[in-house]
Design an enzyme around this catalytic site. Sequence first.
Site, PDB file in Angstrom:
ATOM      1  N   GLU A   1     -77.378   2.899  -1.680  1.00 14.03           N
ATOM      2  CA  GLU A   1     -76.451   1.988  -2.365  1.00 14.03           C
ATOM      3  C   GLU A   1     -76.320   2.458  -3.796  1.00 14.03           C
ATOM      4  OE1 GLU A   1     -78.090  -1.948  -2.655  1.00 14.03           O
ATOM      5  OE2 GLU A   1     -77.829  -2.413  -0.534  1.00 14.03           O
TER       6      GLU A   1
ATOM      7  N   GLU B   1     -85.489  -2.057   2.389  1.00 16.12           N
ATOM      8  CA  GLU B   1     -86.293  -2.623   1.297  1.00 16.12           C
ATOM      9  C   GLU B   1     -87.576  -3.280   1.808  1.00 16.12           C
ATOM     10  OE1 GLU B   1     -83.753  -4.960  -1.316  1.00 16.12           O
ATOM     11  OE2 GLU B   1     -83.063  -3.116  -2.289  1.00 16.12           O
TER      12      GLU B   1
END
Length: 382
Positions: free
Chosen positions: A297, A186
């Site tokens: 995810e 991220e």
Amino acid sequence: MDRPSDWLVKQQRSNTRQKRLVWAAAIFIGLIIVVGVAAGVAVNKSHKSSSRVAGNSNGTAGVVHGNPSDPSQFDKDPNLHRSFYGFAYTPLGALMPNCGATQANVTEDIQLLSQLTTRIRIYGADCNQTALVLQAIQDTKVDMQVYLGIYVDNTDATYTRQRDAIKQALQTYGADHVAGVTVGNEYMLNAVGDAGSATGAAGVTAAAYLKTRIDDFRATLKALNLPKTIPVGTADAGSYFNTQLLSAVDYGMANIHPWFASVPADKGAQWTWQFLQDNDVNLAAQTTNKPKMYIAETGWPTKSSDAAHATNNASTASVDNLQIFLDTFVCQANSNGTGYFFFEFFDEAWKDAMYGGVEGWWGLFDGNKKLKNVKIPDCPAP
Ligand SMILES: *[C@@H]1O[C@H](CO)[C@@H](O)[C@H](O)[C@H]1NC(C)=O
Ligand SMILES: *[C@@H]1O[C@H](CO)[C@@H](O)[C@H](O)[C@H]1NC(C)=O
Ligand SMILES: *[C@@H]1O[C@H](CO)[C@@H](O)[C@H](O)[C@H]1NC(C)=O
Ligand SMILES: *[C@@H]1O[C@H](CO)[C@@H](O)[C@H](O)[C@H]1NC(C)=O
Ligand SMILES: *[C@@H]1O[C@H](CO)[C@@H](O)[C@H](O)[C@H]1NC(C)=O
């Protein structure tokens, strides 16, 4: 142009992010007072990357029974099936400065994970987690490949410390059980935030920065002269890739969460798969190197610590809805070649303490490594 669903995902994630940053800033200041500036930066960046649990207990949860002197001999749980392509895993006690992850605990985690999948991904390399995981795989002799991770922020120290830890672990354990190294988690989402989109100026700048780390890590691997080529990739929020970044990697891993996009549980699987195609697979196809795209995810929370976050405005956070997502996603994705890492292995108490809401409740297992009241799909993963 962001489509509405992209915007939603981004918006939900950024709101949560802002809360996280406020908390992280408070903790960061605390750390400066207590221990000085060293390593504090990792705290505001690693909420998903590692745990921050004080204490140094080195016991095991004692969930898995077996031969205490030979971790390769352990009882298998008939409720578990190796039906998952992969799993997202963060050892307890793997976030600086509150390290404390122990071999006994990580070994037990690997014993459980090996009954669900043959692939895991971790998020960073602090607190000796690379060696702990590779040692656990060696000791348990399980069939397991791991995507190692390097958490990237804007400092050289954070990167070099983790790069060197991985380098050393590869020298000790070899590359047999290493499927890839994911540089950045991220980073794009953190760097671009609300200021723009991944394809705008901020996104291009962030991708160029990340590429310097990726290139450096490739050079590190090359110098190690390992008997196999280890792919180097990156992981980010599903709508935060751009072609500049994807041109620099062998694989991309995209976080795609129907919960954060207010998608109902029974539509979550289809939405997740379509999101990957529309935002990530299509983008990768525009590059010459054509990196493989995975879901980094995806999952469903089973509860919220407060009423305000108990629904995503379409479905509730519940074990029943996790079951629906498991039943509609796992076997279908296995049979159509989607590579995914189910989020996540167990509930993480530190996330609940720090962020509240649903953040601490995404595990298939609870915080004591007890399987939640779900039936694991039974379809051997590819
Ligand atoms: C925990 O670690 C300490 C020091 O390394 C050791 O003396 C102790 O036996 C360990 N306990 C267990 C349960 O492994
Ligand atoms: C190891 O597991 C035990 C039992 O769940 C837990 O109490 C302990 O905190 C864990 N230790 C670390 C360092 O994570
Ligand atoms: C890291 O973990 C490995 C595997 O358990 C162990 O051999 C090594 O001593 C650990 N290193 C540190 C600095 O704790
Ligand atoms: C692949 O699997 C996903 C996830 O279960 C499903 O939603 C999607 O429709 C499937 N795609 C194809 C082309 O079969
Ligand atoms: C549900 O909608 C409210 C009001 O728009 C919003 O504040 C909240 O973040 C939404 N929750 C989720 C999980 O999307």
